[in-house]
Scaffold this motif. Structure first.
Motif, mmCIF file in Angstrom:
data_model
loop_
_atom_site.group_PDB
_atom_site.id
_atom_site.type_symbol
_atom_site.label_atom_id
_atom_site.label_comp_id
_atom_site.label_asym_id
_atom_site.label_seq_id
_atom_site.Cartn_x
_atom_site.Cartn_y
_atom_site.Cartn_z
ATOM 1 N N ALA A 90 14.776 0.483 -10.997
ATOM 2 C CA ALA A 90 13.912 1.025 -11.926
ATOM 3 C C ALA A 90 12.417 0.165 -11.789
ATOM 4 O O ALA A 90 11.345 0.558 -11.997
ATOM 5 C CB ALA A 90 14.487 1.401 -13.140
ATOM 6 N N THR A 91 12.860 -1.118 -11.930
ATOM 7 C CA THR A 91 11.771 -2.109 -11.994
ATOM 8 C C THR A 91 10.890 -2.022 -10.942
ATOM 9 O O THR A 91 9.581 -1.946 -10.827
ATOM 10 C CB THR A 91 12.140 -3.606 -12.297
ATOM 11 N N PHE A 92 11.648 -2.027 -9.613
ATOM 12 C CA PHE A 92 10.916 -2.005 -8.420
ATOM 13 C C PHE A 92 10.147 -0.713 -8.091
ATOM 14 O O PHE A 92 8.927 -0.880 -7.849
ATOM 15 C CB PHE A 92 12.006 -2.048 -7.127
ATOM 16 N N SER A 93 10.838 0.396 -8.417
ATOM 17 C CA SER A 93 10.087 1.607 -8.519
ATOM 18 C C SER A 93 8.774 1.900 -9.378
ATOM 19 O O SER A 93 7.986 2.416 -9.186
ATOM 20 C CB SER A 93 11.266 2.709 -8.820
ATOM 21 N N THR A 120 2.805 2.356 -10.114
ATOM 22 C CA THR A 120 1.645 2.382 -11.285
ATOM 23 C C THR A 120 0.580 3.246 -11.114
ATOM 24 O O THR A 120 0.495 3.436 -9.937
ATOM 25 C CB THR A 120 1.452 0.623 -11.551
ATOM 26 N N GLU A 121 -0.313 3.134 -11.983
ATOM 27 C CA GLU A 121 -1.346 4.026 -12.018
ATOM 28 C C GLU A 121 -2.279 3.441 -10.939
ATOM 29 O O GLU A 121 -3.108 4.439 -10.007
ATOM 30 C CB GLU A 121 -2.292 3.994 -13.497
ATOM 31 N N ASN A 122 -2.504 2.095 -10.867
ATOM 32 C CA ASN A 122 -3.428 1.765 -9.776
ATOM 33 C C ASN A 122 -2.971 1.746 -8.375
ATOM 34 O O ASN A 122 -3.783 1.938 -7.631
ATOM 35 C CB ASN A 122 -3.367 -0.016 -9.910
ATOM 36 N N VAL A 123 -1.722 1.694 -8.063
ATOM 37 C CA VAL A 123 -0.958 2.050 -6.815
ATOM 38 C C VAL A 123 -1.398 3.478 -6.443
ATOM 39 O O VAL A 123 -1.596 3.450 -5.346
ATOM 40 C CB VAL A 123 0.542 1.714 -6.697
ATOM 41 N N GLU A 147 2.151 4.487 7.254
ATOM 42 C CA GLU A 147 2.581 3.172 7.388
ATOM 43 C C GLU A 147 1.787 2.376 6.313
ATOM 44 O O GLU A 147 2.397 1.548 5.696
ATOM 45 C CB GLU A 147 2.363 2.618 8.685
ATOM 46 N N LEU A 148 0.471 2.612 6.155
ATOM 47 C CA LEU A 148 -0.074 1.945 5.131
ATOM 48 C C LEU A 148 0.240 2.283 3.643
ATOM 49 O O LEU A 148 0.327 1.342 2.967
ATOM 50 C CB LEU A 148 -1.698 2.459 5.275
ATOM 51 N N ILE A 149 0.542 3.319 3.284
ATOM 52 C CA ILE A 149 0.968 3.803 2.250
ATOM 53 C C ILE A 149 2.582 3.123 2.036
ATOM 54 O O ILE A 149 2.759 2.843 0.700
ATOM 55 C CB ILE A 149 1.041 5.403 2.138
ATOM 56 N N ILE A 150 3.347 3.258 2.845
ATOM 57 C CA ILE A 150 4.755 2.551 2.859
ATOM 58 C C ILE A 150 4.333 1.213 2.321
ATOM 59 O O ILE A 150 5.346 0.750 1.404
ATOM 60 C CB ILE A 150 5.501 3.068 4.120
ATOM 61 N N ILE A 151 3.647 0.314 3.252
ATOM 62 C CA ILE A 151 3.394 -0.840 3.134
ATOM 63 C C ILE A 151 2.953 -1.199 1.480
ATOM 64 O O ILE A 151 3.387 -2.075 0.998
ATOM 65 C CB ILE A 151 2.360 -1.789 4.122
ATOM 66 N N THR A 152 2.099 -0.597 1.114
ATOM 67 C CA THR A 152 1.369 -0.627 -0.297
ATOM 68 C C THR A 152 2.501 -0.460 -1.374
ATOM 69 O O THR A 152 2.616 -1.216 -2.403
ATOM 70 C CB THR A 152 0.449 0.382 -0.390
ATOM 71 N N MET A 153 3.420 0.489 -1.001
ATOM 72 C CA MET A 153 4.467 0.900 -2.388
ATOM 73 C C MET A 153 5.293 -0.367 -2.186
ATOM 74 O O MET A 153 5.833 -0.783 -3.233
ATOM 75 C CB MET A 153 4.919 2.140 -1.895
ATOM 76 N N THR A 155 0.101 -11.121 -6.398
ATOM 77 C CA THR A 155 0.086 -9.793 -6.915
ATOM 78 C C THR A 155 -0.672 -8.804 -6.075
ATOM 79 O O THR A 155 -0.668 -7.531 -6.173
ATOM 80 C CB THR A 155 -0.625 -9.896 -8.326
ATOM 81 N N ALA A 156 -1.314 -9.521 -4.864
ATOM 82 C CA ALA A 156 -2.232 -8.770 -3.909
ATOM 83 C C ALA A 156 -3.206 -7.827 -4.619
ATOM 84 O O ALA A 156 -3.777 -7.021 -4.223
ATOM 85 C CB ALA A 156 -1.333 -7.946 -2.958
ATOM 86 N N ASN A 157 -3.676 -8.289 -5.940
ATOM 87 C CA ASN A 157 -4.750 -7.430 -6.448
ATOM 88 C C ASN A 157 -5.601 -8.602 -7.278
ATOM 89 O O ASN A 157 -5.149 -9.276 -8.114
ATOM 90 C CB ASN A 157 -4.070 -6.561 -7.324
ATOM 91 N N ASN A 158 -6.900 -8.846 -6.768
ATOM 92 C CA ASN A 158 -7.776 -9.764 -7.313
ATOM 93 C C ASN A 158 -8.140 -9.546 -8.837
ATOM 94 O O ASN A 158 -8.062 -10.461 -9.707
ATOM 95 C CB ASN A 158 -9.029 -9.934 -6.647
#
Length: 420
Positions: free
Chosen positions: A54-57, A62-65, A277-283, A330-333
């Motif tokens: 559940a934590t991973f999911s 999240t809203e940003n993702v 693939e880009l969507i999968i990598i991001t998630m 975090t991969a998010n500045n």
């Protein structure tokens, strides 16, 4: 420390396998993230397995993702529709006619800087200019990763300096200073970096050779990119901008006979699927980083790095290293700045660091790291639109690297003096 180990597993698996094979295309980045994610869920003890998943999911949704995924979907649909309509070819032909071939690289970088500074978003700039860079690379037989990296670098200039950028707002709000003051400090660091990068691209541009015969430019087919750029410049949300771009492309494609109604739908579908693939990598990356944060990995990193600060210069170096390391995790500045902003303010107050300089360091170092990690949104987006491996862009990311070096030098030599 154990909570941070999934990131090390990812790096070791992806880099190690790629270096062993001598080819970064051998190891799919999505498989590396999947393995690291499974490992992260497996080692996150202290909670039932269901809660770990559940934590991973939660991190992956999240809203940003989700907003980023919407951008990927619409960007894929727009890019492929524009290609099918002939809009990319027309825009590239126009750029080749307007700019001298020696100034193509410098002009593209300057355009990315201007657009990102105006709209305050690196992703929006990358969406608009990457297809054009791809077309120029094909027309001039130039390295595609080089021209894509050029767009990414220019997009980060505005992300760092713009008054309406998320990173600017996060840095100034956490440090309690005005945006105009942070802009002044930043300009001393990033403007020389951008000028140096521009000179570098001008020199490298002498190697470019445009096609001898350029066809007539169909100015009607340039319209979608003009609409996208203009609507972005006046501050319309990137989701609305891309939707409008798809509609304009579709209307022009139907009017010029590039496709019929069903062809338009198929074109959008192909573009959307190309971003899979880009969507999968991001998630996967977002879920992995959520598990790292929930396990206390980021908190452990911050605690360790703030123990041995000595003097003002040491405090500034600690702030720069802290935001850079958290950005890696975090991969998010913007998230990285918000995560360490309060701690950075406390460190600054304890050691007499000017709040404006502190905000500048947070912004420049986070943008530097964000622009050099292959799993960051900017590089993933650019690589997805250009259909290349994200890692292939890294060797050509001159602007983020120059900015990072300039930031460290500004700390070491107390520059700019009036804010140090």
């Amino acid at each position: 420390m154990l909570a941070l180990s999934p990131l090390l597993v990812f790096v070791a698996l992806y880099l190690g396998t790629s270096l062993l094979a001598g080819d970064f295309y051998k190891m799919p980045i999505s498989v590396a993230f999947l393995a690291a994610s499974v490992y992260a869920v497996a080692i996150s003890g202290g909670m039932p397995f269901k809660q770990r998943v559940a934590t991973f999911s939660h991190g992956a949704s999240t809203e940003n993702v989700i907003q980023m995924l919407w951008i990927f979907v619409l960007a894929g649909a727009f890019a492929h529709t524009a290609r099918e309509t002939g809009c990319i070819d027309a825009t590239v032909s126009l750029a080749l006619q307007i700019l001298p071939e020696q100034m193509l690289m410098a002009g593209l970088f300057l355009g990315a800087c201007f657009i990102s500074l105006s709209i305050g978003t690196s992703v929006g700039t990358i969406v608009a200019l990457t297809p054009i860079a791809t077309g120029i690379a094909q027309s001039t037989e130039t390295s595609l990763p080089l021209l894509v990296a050029l767009v990414v670098g220019g997009s980060l200039f505005g992300d760092n300096l713009s008054f309406i950028s998320d990173t600017t707002i996060a840095a100034t709000s956490t440090q309690g200073c005005r945006q105009s003051d942070k802009f002044k400090v930043n300009s001393f660091i990033v403007v020389p970096s951008a000028l140096l990068t521009l000179l570098l691209y001008t020199f490298m541009g002498h190697q470019l050779h445009a096609p001898q015969e350029l066809g007539e430019v169909d100015y009607v087919k340039v319209l979608p990119y003009l609409v996208v750029l203009l609507t972005a410049l006046i501050g319309i949300n990137v989701l609305a901008v891309l939707t409008l771009g798809i509609v304009v492309c579709g209307v022009i494609g139907l009017a010029t006979g590039s496709f019929d109604g069903y062809g338009w739908l198929q074109s959008m579908n192909t573009g959307i699927l190309s971003m899979g693939e880009l969507i999968i990598i991001t998630m996967l990356a977002s879920g992995l980083l959520e598990v790292v944060a929930a396990g206390g990995g980021i908190k452990w990193l911050i605690d360790r790095m703030t123990r041995h600060i000595n003097g003002k210069r040491g405090a500034e170096l600690c702030i720069a290293t802290l935001v850079g390391c958290v950005n890696l995790c975090t991969a998010n500045n913007t998230v990285a700045i918000l995560t360490v902003g309060g701690i950075a303010k406390t460190i600054g107050e304890c050691f007499g660091v000017d709040a404006r300089k502190c905000a500048s360091i947070l912004d420049t170092m986070s943008c530097c790291v964000q622009g050099t990690i292959p799993y960051g949104a900017q590089i993933l987006m650019a690589a997805g639109l250009a259909s290349i491996n994200p890692v292939s862009i890294l060797p050509y990311l001159y602007y983020p690297l120059i900015t990072g070096v300039a930031t460290i030098m500004a700390i070491l030599v107390r520059y700019p003096r009036r804010y140090s």
